[in-house]
Design an enzyme around this catalytic site. Structure first.
Site, PDB file in Angstrom:
ATOM      1  N   ASP A  77     -84.783 -50.471 -80.436  1.00 47.85           N
ATOM      2  CA  ASP A  77     -83.671 -50.407 -79.482  1.00 47.85           C
ATOM      3  C   ASP A  77     -83.635 -49.045 -78.806  1.00 47.85           C
ATOM      4  O   ASP A  77     -84.266 -48.095 -79.255  1.00 47.85           O
ATOM      5  CB  ASP A  77     -82.339 -50.690 -80.171  1.00 47.85           C
ATOM      6  N   GLU A 144     -80.854 -49.023 -84.298  1.00 45.62           N
ATOM      7  CA  GLU A 144     -80.785 -47.660 -84.830  1.00 45.62           C
ATOM      8  C   GLU A 144     -79.706 -46.852 -84.124  1.00 45.62           C
ATOM      9  O   GLU A 144     -78.997 -46.052 -84.736  1.00 45.62           O
ATOM     10  CB  GLU A 144     -82.150 -46.976 -84.669  1.00 45.62           C
TER      11      GLU A 144
END
Length: 481
Positions: A77, A144
């Site tokens: 991400d 994350e």
């Protein structure tokens, strides 16, 4: 020249392919499928765990079968930030990249080099046919940037590796062996709304052009926080004002770059307020002149709102934000130059009857993490706000006796004729959490030089990527048995 023409081509082409896939935190369905398809196309063992982390396994190359199995890890991400004038939909569009000198950048948005370069590097290793390496367990984690959910919910039964290489450090001469933990403190206060007093005048005030950046790695750089600056402007006003709305900051882990306020004052105070605005904004610009080169305040008359925050609650809101600690809380007494503990006021919203703040506290020491978090909590409890603290994750305790550290230190000296910087960082690397799941794993983090992550000025050095790539390949060759 396009990004795809850069060397090493294998890595840059994978980065370009990855950046064509929308990959917002918590909306990683497309990139998960992209990674699964990538692994299966190579004929490698590929799976996802229950939270969405992708695991791709590749056997050792001939002659490397006796080496320790390694886990190569990066997150898929990326942080979504864009300039206010940039028309862009992160949910549907791929990142628009450009080359400027030694840097790859994006057109008005974050680049996704954090941590896309790491992901692309692992992809290039997985698809390689001529790079020597031990058995690899590639770990691509999700979410994350907004809570480290992928690392938190990791299924450790998928891994047997005894060395973990995290590719999420942002200086090419640095080996990271520790990081900060963190916690989010979110507050909500129901304020009293009143009808806009008769004889009022409304203004729309905007603050734009601040540097922003990573609220951990850049917190000690003295950069302005848009939420705090806008609050100072209102707090020090010599004339009575009422807040109509505030929209400041964007993401929990980015230093706020922009803020917009609508407020009202008595019409008879307009001249005095406008004079004060010019004086105060000039003083703020001068205060940050050496850092914030593009800071810009603007003011314009706007339509009168039907309701505003009451005078009493306007005062309470301004006092609460003014009292909120922002920036370095404590430097490490043990590691020179390391920020031990900090807090960043990421979001301030006044709208629809609610005053909301979001802040993120970080520390490499658990006790001081809670000290600064509770300092923020107490400020808002005194106001009478509801306070929710969530997303607590641990730091990564440095291990200066790490065997992979010793190997990589010597290799760096041999390759570059200088010693690397061995550091702990003030950011939330996933290693702290992964270490809880994989307690017998020797971990280290490294990567190429990335600047201004979490902001539209994010960029990655081309020459640094080449240096990092060569170092990564040599590291794989030198994994011990």
């Amino acid at each position: 020249m396009s990004v795809r023409d850069l060397e090493p081509k294998a890595m840059w082409n994978n980065f370009a392919d990855l950046n064509a896939v929308p990959r917002p935190s918590k909306k990683e369905e497309k990139v998960i499928q992209f990674m699964v398809d990538f692994g299966k196309k190579l004929g490698l063992e590929t799976k996802t765990d229950k939270i969405g982390n992708i695991i791709i396994k590749k056997p050792a190359t001939p002659g490397m079968e006796d080496r320790q199995t390694i886990i190569m890890q990066s997150h898929v991400d990326m942080v979504h930030q864009k300039n206010s004038d940039k028309v862009f939909d992160f949910d549907t569009q791929g990142i628009e990249m450009k080359i400027e000198g030694d840097w790859v950048k994006a057109e008005g948005t974050t680049l996704g080099a954090d941590n896309g370069i790491g992901v692309a590097s692992i992809m290039a290793i997985l698809e390689s046919t001529d790079i020597a390496h031990p058995a690899i367990e590639a770990m691509f984690t999700v979410d994350e940037e907004t809570g480290m959910t992928g690392a938190m919910e990791l299924d450790p039964s998928n891994f047997t590796g005894t060395i973990l290489l995290n590719l999420d450090t942002e200086d090419d001469d640095e080996l990271s062996i520790g990081c900060a933990g963190g916690i989010d403190t979110n507050t909500s206060y129901v304020y009293e709304s009143i009808s806009t007093p008769a004889g009022s005048k409304a203004y729309r005030i905007e603050l734009r052009g601040l540097m922003g950046g990573h609220s951990g790695m850049d917190i000690d750089q003295g950069r302005a926080n848009a939420n705090k600056l806008m609050n100072r402007l209102m707090y020090d006003s010599p004339v009575k004002l009422n807040i109509a709305s505030i929209d400041g900051g964007s993401l929990r882990n980015a230093i706020p770059r922009e803020s917009t306020v609508v407020l009202t004052i008595a019409e008879m105070d307009a001249e005095a307020f406008e004079s004060y605005f010019e004086m105060k904004t000039e003083a703020l610009a001068e205060e940050f002149a050496s850092i914030e080169k593009d800071m810009k305040f603007s003011i314009a008359a706007t339509d009168l709102p039907t309701e505003v925050v009451s005078g009493a609650d306007t005062t309470k809101i301004l006092q609460a934000v003014h009292a909120t600690h922002n920036g370095v809380f404590r430097m490490s007494p043990d590691i020179e130059g390391l920020v031990e503990t900090s807090s960043s006021l990421a979001r301030v919203i006044v709208n629809g009857g609610k005053f909301i703040t979001q802040s993120l506290q970080r520390s490499s020491v658990e006790s001081t993490k809670w000290e600064v978090a509770n300092t923020i909590k107490s400020t808002y409890e005194l106001l009478g706000a509801e306070v929710v603290q969530s997303g607590d994750y641990p730091g990564w305790q440095p291990n200066p006796n790490s065997k992979i550290l010793k190997t990589m230190e010597q290799l760096y000296k041999d390759m570059f004729n200088e010693a690397p910087q061995v550091k702990a960082c003030h950011a939330g690397l996933e290693c702290g959490i992964l270490g809880k799941h994989l307690p017998n794993t020797d971990m280290i983090s490294f990567g190429p030089t990335i600047r201004q992550p979490h902001s539209p000025d994010e960029r990655v050095s081309i020459s640094s990527v080449q240096k990092f790539w060569g170092y990564l390949i040599e590291t794989l060759k030198n994994i011990p048995a």
